[in-house]
Each structure stands twice: as C-alpha cells, then as structure tokens.
Design an enzyme around this catalytic site. Structure first.
Site, short mmCIF file in Angstrom:
data_model
loop_
_atom_site.label_atom_id
_atom_site.label_comp_id
_atom_site.label_asym_id
_atom_site.label_seq_id
_atom_site.Cartn_x
_atom_site.Cartn_y
_atom_site.Cartn_z
N TYR A 106 46.48 38.19 44.54
CA TYR A 106 45.64 37.92 43.68
C TYR A 106 44.53 36.94 44.18
O TYR A 106 43.49 37.35 44.19
CB TYR A 106 46.16 37.54 42.32
N GLY A 122 34.52 37.89 29.79
CA GLY A 122 33.54 38.67 29.92
C GLY A 122 32.79 38.88 28.52
O GLY A 122 31.77 39.11 28.34
N GLY A 138 38.06 38.13 26.63
CA GLY A 138 38.13 37.05 27.48
C GLY A 138 36.88 36.53 27.83
O GLY A 138 35.83 36.39 27.17
N SER A 143 38.15 33.26 41.92
CA SER A 143 38.94 32.27 40.97
C SER A 143 39.25 30.90 42.00
O SER A 143 39.22 31.10 43.15
CB SER A 143 40.25 32.81 40.87
N GLY A 170 34.61 44.40 32.29
CA GLY A 170 35.61 43.94 31.74
C GLY A 170 34.91 42.89 30.27
O GLY A 170 35.28 42.00 30.06
N ALA A 171 33.80 43.69 29.72
CA ALA A 171 33.15 43.00 28.65
C ALA A 171 33.92 43.00 27.18
O ALA A 171 33.46 42.18 26.48
CB ALA A 171 31.74 43.73 28.39
N ASN A 172 34.98 43.69 27.20
CA ASN A 172 35.62 43.71 25.92
C ASN A 172 36.71 42.56 25.58
O ASN A 172 37.40 42.50 24.70
CB ASN A 172 36.45 45.08 26.05
N1 NAP Z 1 41.64 33.13 32.68
C1 NAP Z 1 41.61 32.43 33.91
O1 NAP Z 1 42.25 31.48 33.63
C2 NAP Z 1 40.93 32.82 35.00
C3 NAP Z 1 40.94 32.02 36.13
C4 NAP Z 1 40.17 32.15 37.11
C5 NAP Z 1 39.63 33.37 37.40
N2 NAP Z 1 39.62 34.40 36.18
C6 NAP Z 1 38.88 35.74 36.44
O2 NAP Z 1 37.76 35.73 35.31
C7 NAP Z 1 37.64 37.36 35.14
C8 NAP Z 1 37.66 37.40 33.62
O3 NAP Z 1 39.21 37.41 33.23
P1 NAP Z 1 39.74 36.95 31.77
O4 NAP Z 1 40.39 35.67 32.29
O5 NAP Z 1 38.62 37.05 30.90
O6 NAP Z 1 40.80 37.95 31.55
P2 NAP Z 1 41.11 39.31 30.64
O7 NAP Z 1 40.83 38.65 29.21
O8 NAP Z 1 42.39 39.79 30.98
O9 NAP Z 1 39.88 40.35 30.87
C9 NAP Z 1 39.84 40.89 32.02
C10 NAP Z 1 39.09 42.13 31.85
O10 NAP Z 1 39.11 43.02 33.18
C11 NAP Z 1 39.12 44.28 32.77
N3 NAP Z 1 39.86 45.13 33.62
C12 NAP Z 1 41.28 44.97 34.04
N4 NAP Z 1 41.55 46.20 35.18
C13 NAP Z 1 40.58 46.97 34.95
C14 NAP Z 1 40.11 48.18 35.73
N5 NAP Z 1 41.11 48.86 36.43
N6 NAP Z 1 39.07 48.76 35.34
C15 NAP Z 1 37.99 48.11 34.54
N7 NAP Z 1 38.01 47.06 33.87
C16 NAP Z 1 39.56 46.44 34.03
C17 NAP Z 1 39.98 44.32 31.31
O11 NAP Z 1 40.18 45.35 30.53
P3 NAP Z 1 41.32 45.80 29.62
O12 NAP Z 1 41.14 44.96 28.32
O13 NAP Z 1 41.35 47.30 29.28
O14 NAP Z 1 42.60 45.30 30.29
C18 NAP Z 1 39.38 43.01 30.72
O15 NAP Z 1 38.22 43.49 30.06
C19 NAP Z 1 38.67 37.99 35.85
O16 NAP Z 1 38.16 38.52 37.00
C20 NAP Z 1 39.56 36.80 36.36
O17 NAP Z 1 40.36 37.07 37.47
C21 NAP Z 1 40.12 34.07 35.12
#
Ligand code: NAP
Length: 319
Positions: free
Chosen positions: A186, A32, A30, A155, A26-28
């Site tokens: 989740y 990551g 947020g 999380s 998910g490096a593209n």
């Molecule tokens: N944001 C928060 O407040 C928060 C809080 C607690 C934990 N987290 C955790 O932090 C991590 C990073 O999340 P983020 O907040 O940066 O969210 P994000 O911006 O939505 O990034 C999530 C990444 O996961 C990828 N992904 C989703 N489904 C996938 C699949 N089937 N195969 C491969 N890649 C997939 C997405 O790809 P696409 O771009 O193609 O969708 C995107 O690159 C996650 O594990 C999330 O649960 C986040």
C-alpha cells in the site's frame, strides 16, 4: 498533544463553481464523497467515477438541494479496459475538465497478493496504474482547460519511518519474487501516486495545469474495511480519536478541496499537501500549513519519478 485540524479558508467555499467540471474517483464514499459534496454545493458539475454506480446514485440523493449537478460513470480501476471505456465516455461528454481528483484507493486483505484483471499487484494496479492510465488519457482535455488541477490522493504511508522508507521496487513491482506485505505494498502504491504527481507537474509546467499529491489525514472512512481494523478505528479508539488525529471524512476532504480551490496552490505544482499527521516524526513536517516536505528522500527523487512514468506507460500499454 492534540493537533488541530485545519479547515479551508471560508472564502474558498464561497467561490462560485458554476460551469466547472470535476471528476472524482471513488466519489461514493469517505473523502471522495465529501469532496464531491462540497464541489456540488458550490455549483460545480461532478462526474462521480465509481466502481458501484448504484451506491453513487444513492449517496447523491443528499445533493438534490445543491446548486451543482452530478453524473455517474462506472469505473473499475482494477481493470484497464474499464478505465479505457470510462475515458472514452468522458471524452464524448466533456470538452473541459477543471479538476481531476484521483481519490479512489484500497487496501487488500490477507497475506497473498491479489491481482488486477491484467495481473498487476492489486494496490499498485488500482491506486497507481488505473489512475495513471485515466490521467494520461484525459490529459489533453485537462491541459486545454484554463487553470485545471489534478489532485492525487497519496498517504502519509508513503513516508514510512526513519528505519524503513518506502521505495519503488522496479525489479518486482508485482510481488512475484518478494515476500508480500500488504502495508508495504500500500505504501509503495502511495509513493507512486506522489511521484507521479511530481513528474506530471514538471511535464505540464508550460501548460496552465497544476498537479499535486495529498495526504488527507486519518479519516474515519471505509478504507479500514468492515473487520477488526474498522472496529479498532471506529469503536475502540473513539475516546482518543482527537489525540490520534482521527477525523471525520469532511475534515479529511479539506486538503483535496484546498488543492482544488486555493489560488496559491498553482505556485506549488508537484508538491505534497497535508494538514497534519500523527505519523510525522519530523517536527518540521508535523504541523500546520500546506504544502509539507515529505521526510522520505525517495519522494524527492526525480529520477525515480521519471522511471516510474516510463515503466507505468509500458505497463498500461501506452508505449
Ligand atoms: N482514510 C484514511 O485514513 C486515509 C489515509 C491516507 C490516505 N487515504 C487515501 O484517501 C483516499 C480516499 O479513501 P477513503 O479513506 O475515503 O476510503 P473509502 O471510504 O474506502 O473510499 C475509497 C473509494 O475508492 C473506491 N475504490 C476502491 N477500489 C476501486 C476500484 N477498483 N475501482 C474504482 N474505485 C475503487 C471505493 O469504491 P467502493 O465504495 O466500491 O469500495 C471508494 O469509493 C484513498 O486513496 C486512500 O488511500 C485515506
């Protein structure tokens, strides 16, 4: 009360990562993306493991002035065949892996459980099982790399509240007989990430590898999607964002980076790291310092962690 965001020690960002290989799922987007950006800035090579490679290539254009390099590998964690192809390609290209960041994650929409290609409940499948197979398939290379680290994005959701602590429902992991609630699903998937880190850390304790789990904080990423939740998070709550500890993706990447780069982290293999969270009701957990003690007793239960690994092996076909 405003809880200050802790930033990594400056010296961590001065480390030369030339010659080191990292994989970030998910490096593209947020957290990551910002984790990747910092590693590449410091000279590392990062494999951007992404569902949408085009999107990864687009965002990587902003890395061109950095010392490090990136490569792009397609990975859809909702399909175990895609995970197998990914690990096969990686194995043919990398003979050492200094860090694996199991960062990708998702929340489904709607009131009906969605399914992965192999029929698992989508969030358990993507957030836990896909990463489980990926990690197990690369573990020998990781263990053979001096000082390697595995960071699982969990999380604060894994902790729940005093009234309701998430657990792993082995009797119905795929929500075939339970009423589906996407928040519960989740949180359960994120408890699985934490427990897997705990179990794996114990399993590799005689190797030179460190495994930890992380809550990044409440990040203004794409996790909230594009609908009403995103509007509330990104628009309505903006005036009170600092009070609610809603932070930038760069801030939210700090805990993952700390876990990858800080010299003290190997002394805490298996533990759960977080900067802060509004949702910690327990004062001891509330502020400051990594690692933190989860208020969820199930997150400390090694029996559940061991069973989860055995059951996950069966589910992904490793047994
Ligand atoms: N944001 C928060 O407040 C928060 C809080 C607690 C934990 N987290 C955790 O932090 C991590 C990073 O999340 P983020 O907040 O940066 O969210 P994000 O911006 O939505 O990034 C999530 C990444 O996961 C990828 N992904 C989703 N489904 C996938 C699949 N089937 N195969 C491969 N890649 C997939 C997405 O790809 P696409 O771009 O193609 O969708 C995107 O690159 C996650 O594990 C999330 O649960 C986040």
């Amino acid at each position: 009360m405003i809880i200050p965001t802790l930033r990594c020690d400056k010296n961590l960002f001065e480390k030369d990562l030339n010659g080191k290989n990292y994989i970030v799922t998910g490096a593209n987007s947020g957290v990551g993306l910002e984790t990747t950006r910092q590693l590449v800035k410091q000279g590392a090579h990062v494999v951007m493991a992404c569902r949408r490679v085009d999107s990864a290539k687009e965002v990587a254009k902003s890395f061109t002035s950095f010392k490090g390099t990136v490569s792009f590998e397609q990975l859809d964690l909702s399909d175990l065949e895609s995970v197998k192809l990914f690990t096969k390609r990686v194995r043919s290209k990398l003979n050492k892996i200094d860090g694996l960041v199991n960062n990708a994650g998702m929340v489904t929409s709607g009131q009906i459980p969605k399914r992965t290609k192999q029929g698992f409940e989508m969030m358990f499948g993507v957030n836990h099982l896909g990463h489980f197979l990926l990690t197990e398939s690369l573990l020998d290379i990781i263990n053979n790399t001096e000082g390697s680290r595995i960071v699982m994005l969990s999380s604060i959701g894994h902790a729940g509240s005093n009234k309701k602590r998430p657990n792993i429902h082995f009797e119905d992991l795929n929500y075939e007989n339970r009423n589906f609630n996407r928040t519960d699903a989740y949180c359960e998937s994120k408890l699985a990430s934490l427990l897997y880190a705990k179990e794996l850390a114990e399993r590799v304790k005689d190797q030179d590898s460190t495994v930890v789990s992380v809550h990044p904080g409440w990040a203004k990423s794409n996790l909230a999607g594009k609908g009403f939740t995103a509007f509330v998070q990104n628009v309505l709550l903006t005036p009170v964002a600092p009070l609610l500890t809603i932070m930038s993706n760069e801030d939210a990447a700090q805990t993952s980076l700390h876990c990858l780069l800080d010299d003290d982290v190997p002394n805490h293999s298996g533990e759960y790291f977080s900067q802060n969270s509004l949702l910690y009701s327990d004062k001891a957990c509330r502020r400051g310092g990594w690692p933190m003690k989860s208020p969820n007793p199930n997150a400390h239960n090694m029996k559940i962690a061991l069973k989860l690994t055995e059951v996950s092996k069966e589910m992904v076909g490793l047994k």
